[in-house]
Design an enzyme around this catalytic site. Structure first.
Site, PDB file in Angstrom:
ATOM      1  N   LYS A   1      60.963  48.019  57.162  1.00  0.00           N
ATOM      2  CA  LYS A   1      60.748  48.049  55.715  1.00  0.00           C
ATOM      3  C   LYS A   1      60.034  49.332  55.272  1.00  0.00           C
ATOM      4  CE  LYS A   1      62.349  43.860  55.856  1.00  0.00           C
ATOM      5  NZ  LYS A   1      63.740  43.558  55.456  1.00  0.00           N
TER       6      LYS A   1
ATOM      7  N   ILE B   1      54.770  43.115  57.875  1.00  0.00           N
ATOM      8  CA  ILE B   1      55.918  44.010  57.891  1.00  0.00           C
ATOM      9  C   ILE B   1      56.038  44.826  56.604  1.00  0.00           C
ATOM     10  CG2 ILE B   1      57.503  42.252  57.018  1.00  0.00           C
ATOM     11  CD1 ILE B   1      59.667  43.400  58.804  1.00  0.00           C
TER      12      ILE B   1
ATOM     13  N   TYR C   1      59.839  33.232  53.697  1.00  0.00           N
ATOM     14  CA  TYR C   1      61.088  33.908  54.042  1.00  0.00           C
ATOM     15  C   TYR C   1      62.063  32.930  54.693  1.00  0.00           C
ATOM     16  CZ  TYR C   1      64.025  36.864  57.098  1.00  0.00           C
ATOM     17  OH  TYR C   1      65.070  37.437  57.778  1.00  0.00           O
TER      18      TYR C   1
ATOM     19  N   ASP D   1      52.085  38.308  59.529  1.00  0.00           N
ATOM     20  CA  ASP D   1      53.273  39.163  59.519  1.00  0.00           C
ATOM     21  C   ASP D   1      53.053  40.218  58.442  1.00  0.00           C
ATOM     22  OD1 ASP D   1      55.771  40.350  59.121  1.00  0.00           O
ATOM     23  OD2 ASP D   1      56.863  38.531  59.657  1.00  0.00           O
TER      24      ASP D   1
END
Length: 470
Positions: free
Chosen positions: A272, A232, A145, A230
């Site tokens: 998200k 998410i 990202y 992570d």
């Protein structure tokens, strides 16, 4: 006279990345089906807008939660006054249970191990402050990202060393890539404090395999370092294989109450899975009490409002709603992903096979004039300025191979996505036609008349008022 700090002039924020530059171009000329049908369509934003109707339906059926009432009595004053910065117990309990639900109830999470933060951005940076000192390094598998260059490095002064993954094995993490990244950090005299992965991956849209997770756990155990997972996008897995959290791996290995139990940390957010990034609700989950304590103190600089916590605790405590929402949202994501893949396939473009997230990792290597990142940027600029689509080039994600792009599909209507697919199909056809005729690619794109000709094919003949900004 130097009146400002060094941080003000530090360029480590990454704002000059093509990822952010694409957003700037979109904001100058945003697409609107009615008001600006020739504008740029935003396909660089990983936002989940597919299930707002489910959220709005719940809000309509729960007026007490929306009106900050309990049993019909207002509790606005109670929520508006100062709160314990550790968060509302009811919300932390509901969030921990929701995280367990997403993970198939295969793990048990303690609410006291949760630290609330203003989104995953804050959670990742806070962990950097807790786990490393300025000049230390974290290893990240590529592509990753683009915002991590800002989130992990800018204020913390942590260094990122890439774990180089490539298309030959679907960008999967390998033991040799991990070791090479560790050695590269040593060659740069950097002390490695940990590895950070996204699972499911942003930008690949794939879940980490059990083999990769075991590889990572064994690696950090051998090196005596941390692992940040992570997660998410953990609620957005819509195809097999299923999502496996690193916490499940630890429990299966009976690592509870061991040293490595304290070396693994999870980042999560509702941005998200629930599609509410504006609410700024993130969290750190750690079994290390010192990390939890320090991160809780740091959370004072980015609290989640008590009003937001109260509303979401009521929503997440409604198990019938959460089960329905997660299931229906996954169905809608799968349908939308299939729309994008089908549209790209009709244009002669393929994607990495994916099963999660809000985007696809798209292969446009065959459209490059040469196998270089300069050629990738050439194509990217054409797609923004001539085609009117903002997508993220692989180089902004630190991909080692030119020609890959991240394309988002869940932040727009189906009509807008169909429009985008039509534009890209015309673009690819024009590229192929030009190449068949033997024209020089650079000459083709340097001639304004040919650019306008393509624009007319994409947007219709009334394109004379469109402005190019180079």
């Amino acid at each position: 006279m130097k009146l400002l700090s060094k941080k003000v002039k530090c360029n480590a924020h990454g704002q000059d990345s093509s990822y952010f530059l694409g957003w700037q171009e979109y904001e100058k000329n945003p697409y609107n089906e009615v008001r600006n049908p020739r504008g740029i369509i935003q396909m660089g934003l990983a936002e989940n807008q597919l299930s707002f109707d489910l959220l709005e339906s719940w809000l309509a059926q729960n007026p007490d939660a929306v009106g900050f009432k309990k049993n019909g009595e207002s509790i606005l004053k109670e929520l508006a006054l100062h709160q314990d910065y550790r968060g509302l117990p009811a919300f932390k309990n509901a969030l921990a249970e929701f995280m367990e639900e997403i993970r198939g109830n295969k793990v048990r999470l303690k609410s006291e191990n949760l630290v609330l933060t203003a989104g995953a951005t804050s959670a990742n940076e806070t962990l950097m402050f807790c786990l490393a000192d300025p000049g230390n390094a974290f290893l990240l598998p590529t592509p990753y990202y683009p915002g991590f260059d800002r989130d992990l490095k800018w204020r913390t002064e942590i260094q990122i060393v890439p774990i180089q993954c490539n298309s030959s094995n679907g960008f999967r993490i390998t033991g040799s890539a991990l070791e090479e990244a560790y050695k590269e950090a040593e060659r740069r005299n950097l002390k490695v404090k940990g590895v950070l992965v996204t699972n499911p991956s942003n930008p690949l849209g794939i879940t980490l395999s059990l083999h990769e997770l075991n590889l990572l756990v064994n690696f950090i155990e051998a090196k005596g370092i941390h692992l940040i997972s992570d997660e998410i996008y953990s609620g957005l897995v819509f195809n097999s294989p299923d999502f496996v959290s690193v916490m499940e791996v630890l429990m299966n290995k009976n690592y509870m109450n061991t040293q490595i139990w304290n070396q693994i940390h999870i980042v999560y957010s509702l941005s998200k899975d629930l599609g509410i990034p504006g609410f700024r609700v993130g969290a750190i989950y750690s079994n290390d009490k010192e990390v939890v304590s320090a991160a809780t103190k740091m959370s004072s600089f980015g609290l989640v409002s008590s009003q937001t916590q109260y509303l979401l605790s009521a929503m997440l405590s409604d198990k019938k709603f959460t089960k329905t929402y997660v299931s229906e949202n996954r169905k809608r994501l799968k349908h939308r992903q299939e729309m994008l893949i089908r549209g790209l396939r009709n244009a002669g473009i393929r994607c990495l096979e994916s099963n999660a997230g809000l985007f696809c990792w798209v292969d446009m290597r065959h459209l490059l004039s040469s196998n270089t990142f300069e050629a990738e940027m050439e194509i990217w600029k054409k797609i923004i300025y001539e085609v009117g689509l903002n997508i993220s080039p692989g180089s902004s994600c630190h991909c080692a191979e030119p020609g890959w792009f991240r394309v988002c599909f869940a932040n727009m209507s189906e009509e807008t996505l169909n429009c985008a697919m039509q534009r890209i199909k015309v673009f690819v056809n024009s590229e192929c036609k030009t190449n068949v005729n033997g024209s020089n690619r650079n000459q083709f794109w340097n001639k304004n008349s040919r650019r306008k000709s393509l624009a007319n094919w994409v947007f219709g003949q009334s394109f004379h008022d469109y402005k190019y900004e180079r």
